[in-house]
Design a protein around this motif. Structure first.
Motif, mmCIF file in Angstrom:
data_model
loop_
_atom_site.group_PDB
_atom_site.id
_atom_site.type_symbol
_atom_site.label_atom_id
_atom_site.label_comp_id
_atom_site.label_asym_id
_atom_site.label_seq_id
_atom_site.Cartn_x
_atom_site.Cartn_y
_atom_site.Cartn_z
ATOM 1 N N UNK A 198 0.855 -1.188 0.000
ATOM 2 C CA UNK A 198 0.000 0.000 0.000
ATOM 3 C C UNK A 198 0.889 1.235 0.000
ATOM 4 N N UNK A 199 0.293 2.390 -0.214
ATOM 5 C CA UNK A 199 1.029 3.642 -0.130
ATOM 6 C C UNK A 199 1.458 3.894 1.315
ATOM 7 N N UNK A 200 2.506 4.719 1.473
ATOM 8 C CA UNK A 200 3.076 4.944 2.804
ATOM 9 C C UNK A 200 2.027 5.451 3.787
ATOM 10 N N UNK A 201 1.232 6.421 3.400
ATOM 11 C CA UNK A 201 0.228 6.969 4.314
ATOM 12 C C UNK A 201 -0.747 5.874 4.750
ATOM 13 N N UNK A 202 -1.135 5.007 3.827
ATOM 14 C CA UNK A 202 -2.065 3.931 4.167
ATOM 15 C C UNK A 202 -1.434 2.967 5.162
ATOM 16 N N UNK A 203 -0.127 2.707 4.995
ATOM 17 C CA UNK A 203 0.545 1.798 5.923
ATOM 18 C C UNK A 203 0.724 2.423 7.302
ATOM 19 N N UNK A 234 -11.317 7.856 13.401
ATOM 20 C CA UNK A 234 -11.005 9.285 13.537
ATOM 21 C C UNK A 234 -9.710 9.479 14.308
ATOM 22 N N UNK A 235 -9.514 8.703 15.363
ATOM 23 C CA UNK A 235 -8.273 8.795 16.127
ATOM 24 C C UNK A 235 -7.085 8.399 15.252
ATOM 25 N N UNK A 236 -7.231 7.349 14.463
ATOM 26 C CA UNK A 236 -6.162 6.916 13.569
ATOM 27 C C UNK A 236 -5.778 8.038 12.613
ATOM 28 N N UNK A 237 -6.753 8.665 11.977
ATOM 29 C CA UNK A 237 -6.462 9.751 11.034
ATOM 30 C C UNK A 237 -5.772 10.921 11.732
ATOM 31 N N UNK A 238 -6.230 11.256 12.924
ATOM 32 C CA UNK A 238 -5.644 12.389 13.650
ATOM 33 C C UNK A 238 -4.195 12.118 14.038
ATOM 34 N N UNK A 239 -3.902 10.909 14.504
ATOM 35 C CA UNK A 239 -2.529 10.567 14.862
ATOM 36 C C UNK A 239 -1.644 10.510 13.625
ATOM 37 N N UNK A 240 -2.178 9.977 12.520
ATOM 38 C CA UNK A 240 -1.408 9.931 11.275
ATOM 39 C C UNK A 240 -1.102 11.339 10.790
ATOM 40 N N UNK A 241 -2.052 12.260 10.921
ATOM 41 C CA UNK A 241 -1.805 13.658 10.547
ATOM 42 C C UNK A 241 -0.640 14.228 11.351
ATOM 43 N N UNK A 242 -0.593 13.896 12.637
ATOM 44 C CA UNK A 242 0.463 14.395 13.511
ATOM 45 C C UNK A 242 1.839 13.900 13.070
ATOM 46 N N UNK A 243 1.900 12.661 12.586
ATOM 47 C CA UNK A 243 3.171 12.052 12.180
ATOM 48 C C UNK A 243 3.580 12.394 10.756
#
Length: 216
Positions: free
Chosen positions: A87-92, A191-200
């Motif tokens: 998968x793409x990096x963001x998806x992983x 939603x938590x997953x997306x928010x943490x991924x945004x932070x990273x």
């Protein structure tokens, strides 16, 4: 007529099998009782006396360490599978965060047993010293993630040192955010997953893959 004595290898295999059976019994009690799981209840579930349980694990701390390794091994295997997915990096990144959160959501009593001391230990028993024993569990997760980052991502000079900073920082973030989320459930897991991924995502998005590595 002579008798056949078990070999050292057979004795070792029998001991390993018995130890696995005792850990499975301990798991059943932890799923039921969470941080309140006691050695008495685990021994009763396994159909043995408490001294026999101590003989296999040394003490309550030894049993906790064995259970922590069992669950950490399984979690690490799941995290590596998410990191290796095509998968793409963001998806992983999102899949890896979701794997951790899904694991603690699926078995909250196990998570609480591993990370939170019992508020009411059984009479005559001390609670598990979770503060002393959970730190190595989180440190192992941090080191494992650091190895993955170093082998996959080009972080420039001092790559090894920075990979360890990232590894332990990401694990600390997942643990703290996951602990809060599991207790309060303020938002859906997605939603938590997306928010943490945004932070990273800022530095991760900009970093290139390490030459010769498996890519990330």
């Amino acid at each position: 007529m002579g008798t056949t004595q078990p070999t050292d290898q057979q004795r070792s295999a029998d001991h390993g099998q018995r130890r696995r059976e005792l850990l499975e019994a301990a798991d059943r009690v932890v799923l039921r009782d969470g941080p309140g799981a006691s050695m008495n209840a685990i021994a009763a579930e396994a159909g043995i006396t408490k001294p026999i349980l101590y003989r296999h694990f040394g003490d309550k701390g030894g049993l906790y360490a064995a259970l922590a390794k069992r669950h950490t091994d399984a979690l690490l295997a799941s995290l590596r599978a998410a990191l290796d997915a095509p998968a793409e990096r963001r998806e992983r990144v999102e899949a890896t965060l979701d794997t951790y959160l899904a694991a603690i959501e699926a078995r909250p009593q196990v998570y609480r047993f591993l990370m939170h001391p019992s508020e009411a230990p059984s009479p005559g028993e001390q609670g598990f010293d979770v503060g002393l024993l959970s730190a190595p569990l989180l440190r192992r997760l941090g080191e494992e993630l650091a190895e993955v980052i170093e082998e996959r991502v080009d972080l420039g000079p001092q790559s090894a040192e920075l990979a360890r900073v990232w590894g332990h920082g990401i694990v600390g973030m997942m643990h703290a955010a996951g602990d809060w989320w599991l207790g309060e459930r303020p938002c859906p897991r997605e939603q938590l997953v997306r928010s943490l991924a945004d932070l990273l995502w800022g530095r991760l998005a900009a970093a290139g893959n390490r030459v010769g590595g498996p890519g990330f």
